[in-house]
Write an enzyme that holds these catalytic residues in place. Structure first.
Site, short mmCIF file in Angstrom:
data_model
loop_
_atom_site.label_atom_id
_atom_site.label_comp_id
_atom_site.label_asym_id
_atom_site.label_seq_id
_atom_site.Cartn_x
_atom_site.Cartn_y
_atom_site.Cartn_z
N CYS A 31 0.83 -1.21 0.00
CA CYS A 31 0.00 0.00 0.00
C CYS A 31 0.87 1.26 0.00
O CYS A 31 1.58 1.53 0.97
CB CYS A 31 -0.91 -0.05 1.23
SG CYS A 31 -1.77 1.49 1.59
N CYS A 34 0.14 3.73 2.78
CA CYS A 34 0.61 3.15 4.05
C CYS A 34 2.10 3.42 4.23
O CYS A 34 2.56 3.74 5.33
CB CYS A 34 0.36 1.64 4.09
SG CYS A 34 -1.38 1.17 4.03
#
Length: 114
Positions: A31, A34
């Site tokens: 991600c 993230c």
């Protein structure tokens, strides 16, 4: 972020039974947002461990790739998702990347309410 990673085996003890609020980061290695959020959370954890909030909040994380059910059970639909647990209850949910200053102000406000 914190060395301790949350799993199905330790979720209840570390999050639900915690004697202090828990900021739980749901993330995945693939991600992009993230990865952007990781240094923000690391800095927040450092700041909150040495100042007036020392010992008042736990910073923990869940890798949703390895612990999908934990995310599904909490209706985590997008990453990153941050949840604040207090007394075993998810009180707040923040979805998506947040800048350091914004997240710090938000967290201070929420901790003042605890």
């Amino acid at each position: 972020m914190a060395e301790l990673k949350i799993t199905a085996a330790n979720f209840e003890n570390e999050v639900l039974n915690s004697d202090k609020p828990v900021l739980l980061d749901f993330y995945a290695d693939w991600c992009g947002p993230c990865k952007m959020m990781a240094p923000v959370l690391e800095q927040l954890e450092r700041d909150f461990s040495v100042k007036e909030y020392r010992g008042r909040v736990k910073f923990l994380s869940v890798d949703v790739e390895h612990h999908r059910k934990l995310a599904e059970d909490r209706n985590v639909m997008n990453l990153p998702t941050l949840m604040i647990f207090e007394n075993g209850v998810a009180k707040e949910k923040v979805v998506g990347y947040r800048k350091y200053g914004d997240l710090k102000r938000y967290l201070k406000e929420k901790l003042a309410e605890c």
